[in-house]
Design an enzyme around this catalytic site. Sequence first.
Site: not given
Length: 1332
Positions: A809, A887, A1264
């Site tokens: 990423e 997160r 995920e």
Amino acid sequence: MILIAFSSLYFPKGEYEVQHRSVNACLALACSIEGKHVITIEGIGSSANPHPTQEAIAYSHGSQCGFCTPGIVMSLYTLTRNNAKPTGHDVEEAFDGNLCRCTGYRPILEGAQEFAVPDVNGCANGKSNGCGGHEANGCANGHTHANGHNHSGSDSECPVGCSTVECTAKKANGTCSVQNGSVDIEDLQKAKHRVIDQTKDLPFPEPLKQQTDSFMFAHEDGAWYHPTTLAELRQIKHTYPNAKIVTGNTEIGIEVRMKGFDFPVMVHVSDIAEMAGYEEVKGEGVWMGVGTSLTTFQDRLKHFIATYEPHQTENFQALLDNLKYFAGPQIRNVASIGGNIVTASAISDLNPVFVAIDAQLRVSSLKGGERTIAMKDFFIGYRRTLLQPAEIAESIFLPFTKKGEYTLAFKQSKRKHDDIAIVNACFRIMVDSQNVVTHATLAFGGLSPFTRIAQDASAAVVGRKWGPDVLDGVGEKVITKDFVMGSATPGGMVAYRRQLALSFLKKFTLYISHKLDTNSIQSTELSALSEIERGLAHGSQTYDREPEKPTTGTSPTALEGAVGSSIPHLAALKQVTGEAAYLDDIPRLANECYAGLVLSTEANAAIESVDTTEALAMDGVLGYITATDIPGYDPADPHNRNIVGPILHDEELYATKRVHFHGQMIGLVVATSELVARKAAAKVKVTYTDRQPLVITIEDAIEKGTFFDISREIRTGHFDARRREAEVPLDEAVHHVEGVARMSAQEHFYLETHASLVNPKKEDNEIEIFASTQNPTETQVYVSKVLGIPANRINCRVKRLGGGFGGKETRSVNLTCALAVAAHKLKVPVRCMYTREEDMAISGQRHPFRGDYKVGFTAEGKLVSLEVMITSNGGFSADLSSSVLERAMTHVDNCYRIPNAIIRGRIAKTNIASNTAFRGFGGPQGMMLCEQFMCHVAEYLGKPVEEIRQINLYKTGEITPFRQPLTDVYIERVWDELHQSAQFEKRRREVDEFNKLHTHRKRGLALMPTKFGLAFTARFLNQAGALVHIYTDGSVLITHGGTEMGQGLHTKMVQIAAHALGVPVSKIHLSETQTSTVPNTSATAASVSSDLNGMAVLNACNTILARLAPYQSHTPPLTWEQMINKAYFDRVSLSATGFYATPDLSYDWATNEGRMYNYFTYGAACAEVEVDTLTGEWGCRWADVCMDIGKSLNPAIEGAFIQGLGWCTLEEPLLNPNTGMLLTRGPGAYKIPSFRDIPVSLNVRFLSNVSNSRAVHSSKAVGEPPLFLGSVVFFAIRDAIKAKRREVGEDDGWFRMDSPATGERILAACGGTDAVLAKDVREEGRAWGVAA
Ligand SMILES: Cc1cc2nc3c(=O)[nH]c(=O)nc-3n(C[C@H](O)[C@H](O)[C@H](O)COP(=O)(O)OP(=O)(O)OC[C@H]3O[C@@H](n4cnc5c(N)ncnc54)[C@H](O)[C@@H]3O)c2cc1C
Ligand code: FES
């Protein structure tokens, strides 16, 4: 790993036979293929005409990113060529050396098992049908192994281990289907048993049907000799004593690739028949040529075992037992006995047996003639032996055993299959008629620098009468006298290694006692005699979605591949035939060069000097590139172009003054070939000064106070002054627990490492980039920034990635930028693909986390409050650490209502590579922390943790600690359905009963929920674009912002477009992702790429459909092609862009207000494991998963589940605390789950009748969310350990066990006297390796 098949001649009895062997292409030397027929994936079929093995893997969803696929197919192909009727077990074994990171293996096995013949031996639990028995061992259910080991199997159990329902659903092929009216994919896809017509396979070429001749091949650096007789070999070694003998190259190949060894003169001995045969000596034993490959050795041992009396072949059985777990077939097919002996590895699997059985090695040289060396004397130091430089190892004498003589071998490794040993051993004793020991040899590997006998311990056994106490005190001698280790001993795991030595001795005692007198040991102890057997892997996937009817139905085949139908990956046939091109397959461009990396070999030190003289003097080297080559680079400017980073811009592209971690990029050597570039880069000499102490672990950072200037806080309920009155009063918590939970990093281990090719164009400063990246836009933006060229001149193209999992990423951007500097300066295309070791050292991993928690709860177990400090290890730069932390903090509630919470987060700044995104992006770490404190609460209250979990589950309308109200909460339904279908209560009783009856084996059970929030936490990233063109022939080209990395994104997008336009999938094409077609895209990440890009594709299609509306109501109705044609001539635009931005997202961290996530995906998993409490080995008997994924677009969750399983069991990156070097680099040291680590039975079901109004076609993300469910295996292991702890009298309250549950941690947690003894021995020095 790319595999090829060798077909070659073999002359067992004068006549030739053709053998087909799968081998690792990277270890097969070009010169060694002389005389062999090499078959590659491209040779066996094409997408137009695939080989049945290719077809089977493609149609079973066995290829996702496809990078592992050629290797998988070649393993299967070789099996089917050698064996027209393989059993199910043969099929599984063929894959022992293959790895896949995407599929979770079950789909591959499902396709491959189509070639297995149904069992015909009358065993109800036939070998191909899930029987745990091995081919030599018969049936799993209580039958006896050939080697006398028993293993337990319960006649009452479903023979295939199905946990979902009573086994009424077993199908003829041994798989289980769940008959609830839903669609069983197996039924749809496994309708046929495939039989290969071998007459259509490639024939062995006529010109090769002859013995290979001796030859010599001279090259500019040395020579390759290929003798075919011993006399020739002796002569060559006499003339060139330093010539390297090479047989299978499986050891030398690693030394050359990883250690930089160079052997200019090599002598290949694989075709010397005198070294590959065998000779029986009547009544004495067998002389075995050491050139024999291990596969052939296995076959011969089996033959001897079948031919001779059992008491004569104890030694052979011990060898066979160890060979079973020696590498995979691809290695055993070429590796030789001699290679294993002469390498003299401390953890060789064969050498402990050779030493213990008193094998004799025959060696010879031209001058010295022949001599025989006892194997017990052969090893004299670390990788040192008595072999002289000119000597050749020829053959080894393997003695028969006599009555009263017993031999047993042991091996424990991190991963059961295809892994090197941590400790191995072989014990041989002789007893007289009174069972008094007359001889004992206890040989160990892995406890010292070379394999040797524990002399003191062996001597202590002699004269003792065999009985349960015969080895009393012997183990202590082994670990305190014969093998003394300090904690800095290379390889680490010192207490574990000692404990294993003690355990092996205990197993040996029980085994021999049982052999001498079957009544001598208690039935509860019998479990020590066998290893955990596993049946054939199988499973099912159940969901009830009917394919949706297209909105515009103009084609009779419009349902083909429509949304909701599980169609294979669109590139699957190309991937299984080797046609799919990855970055490194792009043909070489004109003048293309390669970049060799100059990486730091120190951490936290100043660069004193860099000497490139030698490197630049090499032929083919174009230059050495550093920060100074960046156009407009100004070192005085703190924001200069060398400073990069996705959020904070806090790291240097090329290190200039200081290096912060071991593996940081300092410069690039650009050369005309990869070989020269790498060699030249190795010649660059960097010296360092001003070395400062290293901060490696989170604990180091806490001690030294090194954190990034980033912190987050969530306050809710009574911890938030503004909302205090609305929540449950804090004093309702009558109990509190405080503790720490820790979890380690995880390496992405995408099969395709980072790779880029930067091509500077001649005109207008344009640059074309091909990159294996999840983030084309960020690649474009950063190349633009570093070079100072506007983004509109830079086009980043991505065809497909061989896996990404978040690792590509942001960290892919650095490599591309560095190459862009080189390409721009030298005006040539420059390519680089990291080696696996470089990739692991440079590119960061999943963040390790630590949570310090205090939880308040009622007597019933209802959560009242949570106070937690969450600390992640960010590495040397911030990268995405702040988002990952966010997160984690917003998932620390997992699925439970916690009315009062204060959740703080911080990021440790350390001297390791920058940790980065990894599937789940902090979510799994937050949830793991939560489940750890849930165990703490349960164990404090003395209640089952499942009860505590269940009473705290969220309900619709409740609010998370970060103040997001939850709508459509399905977790209670998921939980109840799974609890029932997995028959949890019944299983619990069975597990408890099993544990009462087995001392050395414990089973564990766990049921655990998950909730995963969908959306990028950075609001602006929640947008996507698409571009749809319809051409005049009716064919459709779509492009969107997401990248294809195996998750099937392009397939889903094509399905969406097909559905919207009402055309078959075959009408639609998706070529690649490019920044020049769809601009300003977000990374393909956060599981929302289908949601975002899918909506953008849909919008684009709808725009065109609106223009086509007048033609759809045409009378008579028009075909699709007619409609398009008519519209074209009417000058209607047949091209449209689409755009989507997720509505209503915003979150304010200062006030903890706003909508963080678009929606949540819920799920639960239940699993049962069996743990060997003497070795820490475990196996997952079954796992059932239930998920609410809305109306899935094309679901596949096993890959994520298995990745999660790996994270919390096998995978543990370790670093040298003194140098900061990553020790676990490469597949040899770092173990991801392999084919035999998955649950034997994995059944997945999706909740029926649920929808999701907040995503395209009511689907929910599946990328995920299932990952964390893999950690149910961790908690099942923990449950098994609890049973053991209860048995050995350890406190039955809470105990801390950090993730991952490695064998080392399992054994330490099991407790008992051996654990104490192993630990008590004084350790010296700092640990060899630490987890960051
Ligand atoms: C993926 C992988 C998995 C592995 N797993 C295991 C494992 O589970 N257990 C284990 O023990 N090992 C393992 N190994 C190590 C290796 O495969 C074995 O040691 C193997 O037996 C080496 O045999 P070879 O023929 O390939 O040796 P080569 O690489 O060809 O040679 C190794 C050494 O032996 C010397 N040599 C070879 N033959 C002779 C001879 N006749 N006379 C004199 N010198 C000779 C060579 O000069 C060289 O120094 C693994 C290796 C790999 C790559
Ligand atoms: S499909 Fe196996 S690694 Fe991607």
